[in-house]
Scaffold this motif. Structure first.
Motif, PDB file in Angstrom:
ATOM      1  N   SER A 293      -0.638  47.150   0.219  1.00 52.09           N
ATOM      2  CA  SER A 293      -1.302  48.279   0.857  1.00 52.09           C
ATOM      3  C   SER A 293      -2.008  47.789   2.115  1.00 52.09           C
ATOM      4  N   ILE A 294      -1.672  48.391   3.277  1.00 52.97           N
ATOM      5  CA  ILE A 294      -2.236  47.965   4.550  1.00 52.97           C
ATOM      6  C   ILE A 294      -2.464  49.185   5.438  1.00 52.97           C
ATOM      7  N   TYR A 295      -3.242  48.967   6.513  1.00 53.27           N
ATOM      8  CA  TYR A 295      -3.419  50.012   7.530  1.00 53.27           C
ATOM      9  C   TYR A 295      -2.253  49.971   8.519  1.00 53.27           C
ATOM     10  N   LYS A 296      -1.998  51.097   9.147  1.00 50.92           N
ATOM     11  CA  LYS A 296      -1.006  51.146  10.221  1.00 50.92           C
ATOM     12  C   LYS A 296      -1.442  50.195  11.329  1.00 50.92           C
ATOM     13  N   GLY A 297      -0.543  49.289  11.735  1.00 56.39           N
ATOM     14  CA  GLY A 297      -0.867  48.282  12.741  1.00 56.39           C
ATOM     15  C   GLY A 297      -1.288  46.955  12.150  1.00 56.39           C
ATOM     16  N   GLU A 298      -1.546  46.915  10.833  1.00 54.83           N
ATOM     17  CA  GLU A 298      -1.887  45.666  10.165  1.00 54.83           C
ATOM     18  C   GLU A 298      -0.591  45.001   9.686  1.00 54.83           C
ATOM     19  N   HIS A 299      -0.584  43.692   9.514  1.00 61.57           N
ATOM     20  CA  HIS A 299       0.662  42.997   9.187  1.00 61.57           C
ATOM     21  C   HIS A 299       0.791  42.721   7.691  1.00 61.57           C
ATOM     22  N   VAL A 300       2.042  42.546   7.263  1.00 68.49           N
ATOM     23  CA  VAL A 300       2.368  42.070   5.928  1.00 68.49           C
ATOM     24  C   VAL A 300       3.483  41.043   6.085  1.00 68.49           C
ATOM     25  N   VAL A 301       3.470  40.000   5.275  1.00 69.10           N
ATOM     26  CA  VAL A 301       4.510  38.972   5.308  1.00 69.10           C
ATOM     27  C   VAL A 301       5.514  39.255   4.195  1.00 69.10           C
ATOM     28  N   ALA A 302       6.790  39.418   4.565  1.00 75.05           N
ATOM     29  CA  ALA A 302       7.869  39.614   3.595  1.00 75.05           C
ATOM     30  C   ALA A 302       8.662  38.317   3.502  1.00 75.05           C
ATOM     31  N   THR A 303       8.653  37.689   2.320  1.00 82.17           N
ATOM     32  CA  THR A 303       9.340  36.418   2.099  1.00 82.17           C
ATOM     33  C   THR A 303      10.569  36.655   1.237  1.00 82.17           C
ATOM     34  N   SER A 304      11.740  36.293   1.751  1.00 83.12           N
ATOM     35  CA  SER A 304      12.999  36.448   1.015  1.00 83.12           C
ATOM     36  C   SER A 304      13.336  35.121   0.341  1.00 83.12           C
ATOM     37  N   LYS A 305      13.454  35.156  -1.001  1.00 83.29           N
ATOM     38  CA  LYS A 305      13.683  33.934  -1.763  1.00 83.29           C
ATOM     39  C   LYS A 305      14.894  34.086  -2.683  1.00 83.29           C
ATOM     40  N   ILE A 306      15.499  32.942  -2.999  1.00 80.28           N
ATOM     41  CA  ILE A 306      16.565  32.878  -3.996  1.00 80.28           C
ATOM     42  C   ILE A 306      16.122  31.922  -5.089  1.00 80.28           C
TER      43      ILE A 306
ATOM     44  N   ASN B 253       2.488  50.619   0.891  1.00 79.02           N
ATOM     45  CA  ASN B 253       1.690  51.809   1.177  1.00 79.02           C
ATOM     46  C   ASN B 253       0.941  51.586   2.497  1.00 79.02           C
ATOM     47  N   VAL B 254       1.288  52.357   3.528  1.00 83.49           N
ATOM     48  CA  VAL B 254       0.675  52.220   4.853  1.00 83.49           C
ATOM     49  C   VAL B 254      -0.343  53.343   5.039  1.00 83.49           C
ATOM     50  N   LYS B 255      -1.599  52.967   5.219  1.00 78.77           N
ATOM     51  CA  LYS B 255      -2.694  53.933   5.305  1.00 78.77           C
ATOM     52  C   LYS B 255      -2.973  54.331   6.760  1.00 78.77           C
ATOM     53  N   GLN B 256      -3.340  55.582   6.939  1.00 80.59           N
ATOM     54  CA  GLN B 256      -3.724  56.091   8.259  1.00 80.59           C
ATOM     55  C   GLN B 256      -5.140  55.619   8.600  1.00 80.59           C
ATOM     56  N   ILE B 257      -5.356  55.235   9.869  1.00 83.98           N
ATOM     57  CA  ILE B 257      -6.702  54.893  10.333  1.00 83.98           C
ATOM     58  C   ILE B 257      -7.400  56.196  10.705  1.00 83.98           C
TER      59      ILE B 257
ATOM     60  N   SER C 241      -7.150  51.953  21.351  1.00 80.89           N
ATOM     61  CA  SER C 241      -6.025  51.227  21.968  1.00 80.89           C
ATOM     62  C   SER C 241      -4.840  51.056  21.032  1.00 80.89           C
ATOM     63  N   GLY C 242      -5.038  51.235  19.713  1.00 78.62           N
ATOM     64  CA  GLY C 242      -3.979  50.980  18.741  1.00 78.62           C
ATOM     65  C   GLY C 242      -4.011  49.574  18.181  1.00 78.62           C
ATOM     66  N   LEU C 243      -4.862  48.698  18.748  1.00 77.16           N
ATOM     67  CA  LEU C 243      -4.966  47.329  18.251  1.00 77.16           C
ATOM     68  C   LEU C 243      -5.675  47.299  16.902  1.00 77.16           C
ATOM     69  N   VAL C 244      -5.141  46.472  15.988  1.00 77.55           N
ATOM     70  CA  VAL C 244      -5.746  46.305  14.663  1.00 77.55           C
ATOM     71  C   VAL C 244      -5.872  44.807  14.417  1.00 77.55           C
ATOM     72  N   GLY C 245      -7.091  44.362  14.158  1.00 72.64           N
ATOM     73  CA  GLY C 245      -7.316  42.940  13.933  1.00 72.64           C
ATOM     74  C   GLY C 245      -8.691  42.529  14.388  1.00 72.64           C
ATOM     75  N   SER C 246      -8.777  41.365  15.031  1.00 68.39           N
ATOM     76  CA  SER C 246     -10.052  40.868  15.555  1.00 68.39           C
ATOM     77  C   SER C 246      -9.796  40.269  16.938  1.00 68.39           C
TER      78      SER C 246
ATOM     79  N   PRO D 235      -9.837  45.762  10.310  1.00 71.25           N
ATOM     80  CA  PRO D 235      -9.555  46.196   8.938  1.00 71.25           C
ATOM     81  C   PRO D 235     -10.479  45.573   7.892  1.00 71.25           C
ATOM     82  N   LYS D 236     -11.090  44.431   8.218  1.00 68.69           N
ATOM     83  CA  LYS D 236     -11.997  43.794   7.250  1.00 68.69           C
ATOM     84  C   LYS D 236     -13.299  44.584   7.130  1.00 68.69           C
TER      85      LYS D 236
END
Length: 581
Positions: free
Chosen positions: A156-169, A263-267, A275-280, A372-373
């Motif tokens: 679950s993250i805000y729009k503009g926040e990142h998530v890491v998707a790791t593909s593993k076998i 789940n992407v949440k609206q700010i 500006s649309g920037l999300v972070g620090s 977001p913090k």
């Protein structure tokens, strides 16, 4: 037992045997129902008469099974029976498990075993598929020894926040190589793949419910959602070969991963100037000078740095006085991707030139981002610069005070007072109709004709160059493959695959007269078909390209590199004979 069998195989590969070779076929059933699986086993055997010379390895060539779904296939040397040496003995075996998908009678083409320069083929197999009377479905069986998985750093993250998707076998096989794979792009995300570095992602072990697995990380992606709601990450698919050895071509297994949801949440309550920037982030702004002359330039540099979706910041607003000419800012970015997200800086360099003297205010720059913090909006604001502009030496003629008209301050050459007197000239002195006028009037037509002539010569020259490139394509490619041979001898597997791929692509570019950007599998296939290449050579070429590309995703043992090198040379030689210029 394995050692004894290996010795016997070696002896069989050297000596002339008083035997003939034949291909035998066995099956679990030839009358399956729709969705039922059945097995075919092809064996190359010694039938006990005549003589045959066996040298080198035994290769298997099988049909495409277009009317069935391939569940698994495996080629290798079966065990030997030493009970009586004169009995029938299998030297090579090929097993395929198929699933019937539709009713009807289907003929499966022969399977052949290549021994030296001789091919030994089986008979055709006729399969009668009946209706599904037992309620079977085509749901794939889960393989607990080999499976794929996409793991998200958070769900679950805000729009503009990142998530890491790791593909593993995950694998329990001791030997495993990746044959082909497909990683669809996730819709609704801005995607940035994280660089695995020179040595790739390390292989790790993981305990799942008491079972140990080797875990291969295939890729890691930074995903930045561009919309809100439940967004799904598409599953990846892969085909792998397990337990491949020098005497066994291994078992081919196809897998697909899960398809997780984010789940992407609206700010909420975002200000209009968000500006649309999300972070620090932080801001640094500086001006080159605050005292200058008219027509002299001012540089203002604004640097935004920090961690977050910096790639989405396209512009910033810097207010300038109306009497300033302002140019589009130059942008410079230094952004890197890691598992913690994007970080770095974007710099905007504004150039402006005042056109008249006076005292002015420039700025401030204001930028609003979401943290977001703290779940708060943060405003970054620069100072306001006080700028003093003196009149330049050439500007006195542009500022005129008229005694009998309204005071007018000239800001450009486009504004002038009305002249009170006129001067007449003779018609013969006019530029229109003069010889110079007709010369200038006709010169575009003359230049156009010259341009057409030059263009035709250039195109003719280009055709000659293309013809020379076509003739030298094979020689150039074979020289490039020599570099791949050097890397092969040095056991530099990654460099070998790059050199081989580069040699094949350069050959195709020159031979087919294509741009480097056009070299994809679809374009290569269509152009080679048009030029008369056989389907067999095209499929072999695509197979080699795919194997070299896959080697860039996951490290391989390099066991197939010698075969790939030989196939590359064979491809070029065959295309030279088949292609129509």
């Amino acid at each position: 037992m394995k050692f004894t069998a290996t010795i016997l195989f070696f002896l069989l590969s050297v000596f002339s045997l008083a035997q003939n070779l034949a291909v035998r076929v066995s099956h679990s059933t030839l009358n399956p129902e729709v969705n039922e699986q059945f097995k075919l086993v092809y064996k190359l055997v010694l039938d006990g008469s005549g003589s045959v010379q066996i040298s080198g390895s035994i290769n298997v060539k099988h049909p495409k099974y277009a009317d069935f779904k391939v569940i698994s296939q495996k080629a290798g040397r079966p065990g030997f029976s030493f009970g009586s040496f004169d009995m029938e003995m299998a030297l090579q075996q090929y097993t395929v498990v198929l699933q019937a998908t539709k009713e009807g009678t289907f003929v499966i083409d022969p399977v052949s075993f290549q021994v030296g320069g001789t091919s030994y083929s089986s008979d055709k197999v006729t399969v009668h598929v009946g209706a599904n009377t037992s309620g079977r479905t085509s749901v794939p069986q889960k393989n607990n020894n080999l499976f794929g998985k996409i793991i998200l750093s958070r769900s679950s993250i805000y729009k503009g926040e990142h998530v890491v998707a790791t593909s593993k076998i995950y694998s329990r096989y001791s030997r495993l190589s990746l044959s082909k794979s497909d990683f669809p792009m996730a819709s609704g995300f801005w995607n940035e793949e994280i660089n695995a570095g020179k040595n790739g992602w390390p292989v790790k072990t993981e305990n799942i419910n008491g079972v140990m697995y080797n875990v291969y990380t295939i890729k890691k992606d930074l995903l930045y959602p561009q919309k809100t709601g439940e967004l799904k990450i598409p599953k990846f698919t892969a085909t792998l070969v397990a337990n491949r050895t020098i005497f066994n071509s291994g078992t081919e297994i196809s897998i697909s991963s899960n398809s997780p949801t984010i789940n992407v949440k609206q700010i909420k309550n975002a200000p209009d100037t968000f500006s649309g920037l999300v972070g620090s982030f932080t801001m640094d702004a500086e001006i080159s000078k605050t005292e200058l002359s008219a027509d002299e330039g001012i540089d203002i540099k604004v640097k935004i740095k920090g961690k977050g979706n910096l790639q989405q910041l396209d512009s910033i607003d810097l207010p300038f006085p109306l009497d300033f000419d302002v140019y589009d800012p130059e942008r410079e970015e230094k952004i890197s991707a890691s598992t913690s997200g994007l970080s770095g800086s974007k710099t905007f360099n504004f150039l402006s030139i005042p056109r008249s003297g006076g005292e002015y205010e420039i700025g401030p720059v204001e930028l609003i981002y979401f943290n977001p913090k703290s779940k708060e909006f943060v405003t970054l604001k620069s100072e306001t610069w006080q700028v003093k502009v003196d009149k330049s030496a050439g500007s006195s003629s542009q500022e005129i005070l008229a005694t009998d008209q309204k005071d007018v301050e000239l800001l450009s050459e486009g504004i002038r007072h009305i002249r009170e007197s006129s001067e007449l000239i003779k018609q013969s002195d006019l530029f229109f109709g003069s010889g110079y006028f007709w010369f200038l009037y006709s010169s575009p037509f003359v230049l156009f004709i010259v341009f057409i002539i030059v263009l035709k010569k250039q195109r003719s020259h280009q055709k000659d160059e293309d013809l020379i490139r076509k003739k030298k394509a094979a020689k150039t490619a074979l020289n490039a493959l020599k570099n791949a041979s050097v890397k092969l001898d040095q056991e530099e597997h990654s460099s070998f695959n790059q050199e081989l791929l580069s040699g094949l692509f350069n050959y195709l570019r020159d031979k087919l007269t294509l741009q480097t950007t056009q070299l994809n599998k679809s374009t290569i296939r269509s152009h080679l078909t048009e030029k008369g290449a056989t389907n067999e050579v095209i499929e072999l070429l695509i197979s080699v390209i795919e194997e070299c590309e896959i080697a860039q995703y996951a490290p391989t043992s390099g066991a197939n590199n010698q075969q790939l090198y030989e196939q590359g040379i064979t491809i070029i030689e065959k295309l030279e004979n088949e292609l129509v210029n």
